[in-house]
Design a protein around this motif. Structure first.
Motif, PDB file in Angstrom:
ATOM      1  N   GLU A   1       1.137   9.153 -15.243  1.00  0.00           N
ATOM      2  CA  GLU A   1       0.982   8.243 -14.108  1.00  0.00           C
ATOM      3  C   GLU A   1       1.923   7.057 -14.277  1.00  0.00           C
ATOM      4  O   GLU A   1       2.046   6.491 -15.355  1.00  0.00           O
TER       5      GLU A   1
ATOM      6  N   LYS B   1       1.944   6.316  -7.174  1.00  0.00           N
ATOM      7  CA  LYS B   1       0.879   7.114  -7.785  1.00  0.00           C
ATOM      8  C   LYS B   1       0.989   8.601  -7.425  1.00  0.00           C
ATOM      9  O   LYS B   1       0.537   9.452  -8.182  1.00  0.00           O
ATOM     10  N   ASP B   2       1.601   8.902  -6.288  1.00  0.00           N
ATOM     11  CA  ASP B   2       1.770  10.307  -5.889  1.00  0.00           C
ATOM     12  C   ASP B   2       2.973  10.971  -6.560  1.00  0.00           C
ATOM     13  O   ASP B   2       3.169  12.175  -6.408  1.00  0.00           O
TER      14      ASP B   2
ATOM     15  N   GLU C   1       0.838  -1.210   0.000  1.00  0.00           N
ATOM     16  CA  GLU C   1       0.000   0.000   0.000  1.00  0.00           C
ATOM     17  C   GLU C   1       0.869   1.256   0.000  1.00  0.00           C
ATOM     18  O   GLU C   1       0.570   2.240  -0.684  1.00  0.00           O
ATOM     19  N   ALA C   2       1.965   1.241   0.760  1.00  0.00           N
ATOM     20  CA  ALA C   2       2.882   2.385   0.793  1.00  0.00           C
ATOM     21  C   ALA C   2       3.570   2.559  -0.561  1.00  0.00           C
ATOM     22  O   ALA C   2       3.726   3.689  -1.044  1.00  0.00           O
TER      23      ALA C   2
ATOM     24  N   LYS D   1       2.329   1.614  -3.464  1.00  0.00           N
ATOM     25  CA  LYS D   1       1.294   2.081  -4.387  1.00  0.00           C
ATOM     26  C   LYS D   1       1.082   3.594  -4.231  1.00  0.00           C
ATOM     27  O   LYS D   1       1.043   4.323  -5.224  1.00  0.00           O
ATOM     28  N   LYS D   2       0.987   4.061  -2.997  1.00  0.00           N
ATOM     29  CA  LYS D   2       0.786   5.493  -2.747  1.00  0.00           C
ATOM     30  C   LYS D   2       1.973   6.297  -3.249  1.00  0.00           C
ATOM     31  O   LYS D   2       1.804   7.302  -3.942  1.00  0.00           O
ATOM     32  N   GLN D   3       3.174   5.845  -2.929  1.00  0.00           N
ATOM     33  CA  GLN D   3       4.375   6.559  -3.348  1.00  0.00           C
ATOM     34  C   GLN D   3       4.470   6.610  -4.880  1.00  0.00           C
ATOM     35  O   GLN D   3       4.810   7.626  -5.458  1.00  0.00           O
TER      36      GLN D   3
END
Length: 136
Positions: A47, A25-26, A18-19, A21-23
């Motif tokens: 993206e 996509k951000d 999850e971390a 994925k966030k990193q």
């Protein structure tokens, strides 16, 4: 006594994903384009797709472990309790790539190849006459 795992639990593996994925996509990649008659330089955000290699690199950069391969391959049957999470991670990566390719967000041809979705054709060596039968 069993060997300690670098990623202590399947839940910790999911938290790492999850971390990642966030990193990912951000932090979009950028494409430099020159537009207009004056060639104005424009940065276009793109993206970044999720990849298993990207996740592995993220885990390494976090100082957790050098490789996550053993978790996904269930090396020596020591990681059986991780198989459900590993399957979910693979599915999320694949879904991101496939849907991104379908909507034109990512290169569809590369997405197809990465996920074994390339169209297959079967060649048959059947001779076909160029012209119909001879008139009688």
């Amino acid at each position: 006594m069993g060997k300690n795992k670098y990623i202590e639990t399947p839940e910790k593996m999911w938290d790492l994903f999850e971390a990642y994925k966030k990193q990912t996509k951000d932090n979009p990649r950028t494409k430099i384009e020159y537009v207009g008659k004056d060639g104005k330089r424009v940065k276009t955000p793109l993206e970044t797709p999720l990849t298993m290699e990207g996740f592995s690199g993220y885990v390494y950069r976090q100082g957790v472990t050098k490789s996550i391969d053993q978790y996904f391959s269930n090396q020596d049957k020591l990681y059986t309790d991780y198989m459900g999470i590993c399957s979910r991670i693979r599915e999320e990566v694949r879904t991101d790539q496939i849907t991104g390719g379908l909507v034109g967000q990512y290169n569809a041809s590369i997405t197809q190849r990465l996920n074994n979705l390339a169209e297959r054709t079967h060649n048959t060596n059947v001779e076909q006459p160029l012209f119909g039968p001879d008139p009688e």
